[in-house]
Design a protein around this motif. Structure first.
Motif, mmCIF file in Angstrom:
data_model
loop_
_atom_site.group_PDB
_atom_site.id
_atom_site.type_symbol
_atom_site.label_atom_id
_atom_site.label_comp_id
_atom_site.label_asym_id
_atom_site.label_seq_id
_atom_site.Cartn_x
_atom_site.Cartn_y
_atom_site.Cartn_z
ATOM 1 N N ARG A 21 0.667 -1.104 0.090
ATOM 2 C CA ARG A 21 0.026 -0.027 0.067
ATOM 3 C C ARG A 21 0.927 1.356 -0.006
ATOM 4 N NH1 ARG A 21 -2.698 -3.277 4.226
ATOM 5 N NH2 ARG A 21 -1.798 -1.898 5.555
ATOM 6 N N GLN A 22 0.365 2.040 -0.591
ATOM 7 C CA GLN A 22 1.106 3.608 -0.551
ATOM 8 C C GLN A 22 1.100 4.073 0.847
ATOM 9 O OE1 GLN A 22 1.500 6.076 -3.429
ATOM 10 N NE2 GLN A 22 1.959 4.137 -4.420
ATOM 11 N N GLY A 23 2.252 4.514 1.207
ATOM 12 C CA GLY A 23 2.371 5.376 2.564
ATOM 13 C C GLY A 23 2.806 4.315 3.818
ATOM 14 N N GLU A 24 2.820 2.892 3.302
ATOM 15 C CA GLU A 24 2.973 2.132 4.331
ATOM 16 C C GLU A 24 4.750 1.862 4.745
ATOM 17 O OE1 GLU A 24 1.966 -2.044 4.371
ATOM 18 O OE2 GLU A 24 1.770 -2.017 2.413
ATOM 19 N N GLU A 56 5.150 8.753 0.660
ATOM 20 C CA GLU A 56 4.778 8.807 1.918
ATOM 21 C C GLU A 56 5.113 7.350 2.768
ATOM 22 O OE1 GLU A 56 4.139 11.507 3.907
ATOM 23 O OE2 GLU A 56 4.438 12.615 1.807
ATOM 24 N N GLY A 57 5.643 6.502 1.873
ATOM 25 C CA GLY A 57 5.985 5.276 2.335
ATOM 26 C C GLY A 57 7.358 4.983 2.802
ATOM 27 N N THR A 58 7.897 4.106 3.410
ATOM 28 C CA THR A 58 9.014 3.829 4.038
ATOM 29 C C THR A 58 9.497 2.345 3.769
ATOM 30 O OG1 THR A 58 9.118 5.386 5.624
ATOM 31 C CG2 THR A 58 10.828 3.771 5.923
ATOM 32 N N LEU A 59 10.844 2.207 2.986
ATOM 33 C CA LEU A 59 11.479 0.750 2.615
ATOM 34 C C LEU A 59 12.454 0.432 3.709
ATOM 35 C CD1 LEU A 59 11.541 -1.630 0.905
ATOM 36 C CD2 LEU A 59 13.102 -0.076 -0.794
ATOM 37 N N PRO A 123 27.112 -2.977 14.884
ATOM 38 C CA PRO A 123 28.172 -3.759 13.847
ATOM 39 C C PRO A 123 27.903 -5.144 13.556
ATOM 40 C CG PRO A 123 28.454 -3.918 16.543
ATOM 41 C CD PRO A 123 27.532 -3.258 16.315
ATOM 42 N N HIS A 124 26.892 -5.538 14.099
ATOM 43 C CA HIS A 124 26.208 -7.076 13.366
ATOM 44 C C HIS A 124 25.326 -6.791 12.872
ATOM 45 C CE1 HIS A 124 28.908 -8.832 16.858
ATOM 46 N NE2 HIS A 124 29.815 -9.084 15.717
ATOM 47 N N ALA A 125 24.176 -6.217 13.344
ATOM 48 C CA ALA A 125 22.875 -6.495 12.828
ATOM 49 C C ALA A 125 21.894 -5.212 12.250
ATOM 50 C CB ALA A 125 21.946 -7.148 13.963
ATOM 51 N N SER A 126 22.425 -4.501 11.553
ATOM 52 C CA SER A 126 22.131 -3.059 11.134
ATOM 53 C C SER A 126 20.961 -3.435 9.984
ATOM 54 C CB SER A 126 23.027 -2.126 10.568
ATOM 55 O OG SER A 126 23.606 -2.577 9.436
ATOM 56 N N PHE A 127 19.994 -2.215 10.155
ATOM 57 C CA PHE A 127 19.224 -2.090 9.162
ATOM 58 C C PHE A 127 19.327 -0.720 8.470
ATOM 59 C CE2 PHE A 127 17.149 -5.035 12.084
ATOM 60 C CZ PHE A 127 16.445 -5.855 11.427
ATOM 61 N N ALA A 128 18.656 -0.676 7.199
ATOM 62 C CA ALA A 128 18.651 0.851 6.453
ATOM 63 C C ALA A 128 17.425 0.932 6.015
ATOM 64 C CB ALA A 128 19.785 0.584 5.187
ATOM 65 N N ALA A 129 17.105 2.209 6.192
ATOM 66 C CA ALA A 129 15.715 2.693 5.670
ATOM 67 C C ALA A 129 15.655 3.691 4.604
ATOM 68 C CB ALA A 129 14.784 2.824 6.806
ATOM 69 N N VAL A 130 14.761 3.873 3.792
ATOM 70 C CA VAL A 130 14.582 5.047 2.809
ATOM 71 C C VAL A 130 13.226 5.333 3.176
ATOM 72 C CG1 VAL A 130 14.506 5.803 0.733
ATOM 73 C CG2 VAL A 130 16.307 4.148 1.266
ATOM 74 N N GLY A 131 12.893 6.669 3.362
ATOM 75 C CA GLY A 131 11.417 7.153 3.294
ATOM 76 C C GLY A 131 11.112 7.961 4.617
#
Length: 262
Positions: A21-24, A56-59, A123-131
């Protein structure tokens, strides 16, 4: 005959048909090869994901760096014991700006590199996000909470995020690990090279939950039988879409009764 080529537009359309969905906010685990032939490869897939989510969504994607770990635990392949002190003394410190992810695939690595991406500092378990929600979701990632209550994974649960498995099975479902922090689980010692406040590096050790995904396929099969998972195809990839909180809640009930090893 082989299926036709996948494109940014066809993938975005099929993601929307699947239920994105858009925005989620979506946590994605993906195998690029599972799609079939994609015009533009990983770039087209990430573009399509962002198209389906809208501005408006975040990946979010895992960007783990488990190679930055104590060599005494390495098994694929192991290294000679006489090398261990050298590795601990010289392993480059984890730097969220430049340290590449390992073993999570081309799509997750590209999310890390995407313009505007925010990466958590673990240092081991990072995440990355865009939005728009990226900075808030990545803000807290405590050293002794790889995938626990003080990690982006718990932040995703609180935010009502969903998991999108694109061409991968439940063995890749990071969300299940949050449940391991909520049921009795053993802990173990970890080591890593980290940046110091003055820009140097040091080797540190700490304890955290010893997570284990070996029975996640069986756990996922049980979870899917509840009807909480939307299943479909994007290109040639078998895909699943479901809510983080429902997956974690199911795992909290399933693990103490069914885990066959610790």
């Amino acid at each position: 005959m082989p299926a036709g080529p996948q494109t940014r537009a066809t993938i975005a359309t099929e993601l929307t048909r699947l239920g994105v969905r858009q925005g989620e906010t979506v946590l994605v685990h993906a195998s690029l090869s599972s799609f079939g032939w994609v015009c533009g490869g990983a770039v087209a897939v990430v573009q399509a994901l962002l198209d389906a989510l809208g501005p408006e969504g975040t990946l979010v994607a895992p960007t783990q760096t488990m190679g930055n770990s104590d060599p005494r635990h390495w098994s694929r392949p192991p290294v000679p014991e006489e090398w261990w002190p050298v590795i601990r003394d010289t392993m480059p410190a984890f730097d969220p700006r430049i340290t590449p992810s390992i073993g999570i695939g081309a799509i997750g690595e590209l999310v890390r590199l995407w313009p505007g991406a925010v990466r958590s500092n673990h240092p081991h378990a990072s995440f990355a996000a865009v939005g728009p929600a990226a900075r808030e979701l990545m803000a807290e990632h405590r050293l002794d909470s790889h995938l626990g209550e003080h990690s982006p994974l718990a932040a995703l649960e609180r935010a009502g995020a969903r998991v999108l498995l694109l061409g991968v099975g439940f063995h890749s479902c990071t969300a299940f690990h949050l449940a391991e922090y909520r049921v009795p689980a053993p802990s173990t010692e970890f080591g890593a090279a980290v940046l110091t406040e003055d820009g140097g590096r040091e080797w540190i050790t700490y304890r955290d939950v010893a997570t284990d995904s070996d029975d996640f396929a069986a756990l996922g099969e049980s979870f899917e039988s509840t009807g909480a998972v939307t299943r479909g195809r994007v290109g040639q990839a078998v895909c699943r879409l479901f809510e983080v909180d429902k997956a974690v809640a199911h795992a909290v009930g399933w693990l103490p009764l069914n885990r066959t090893h610790t």
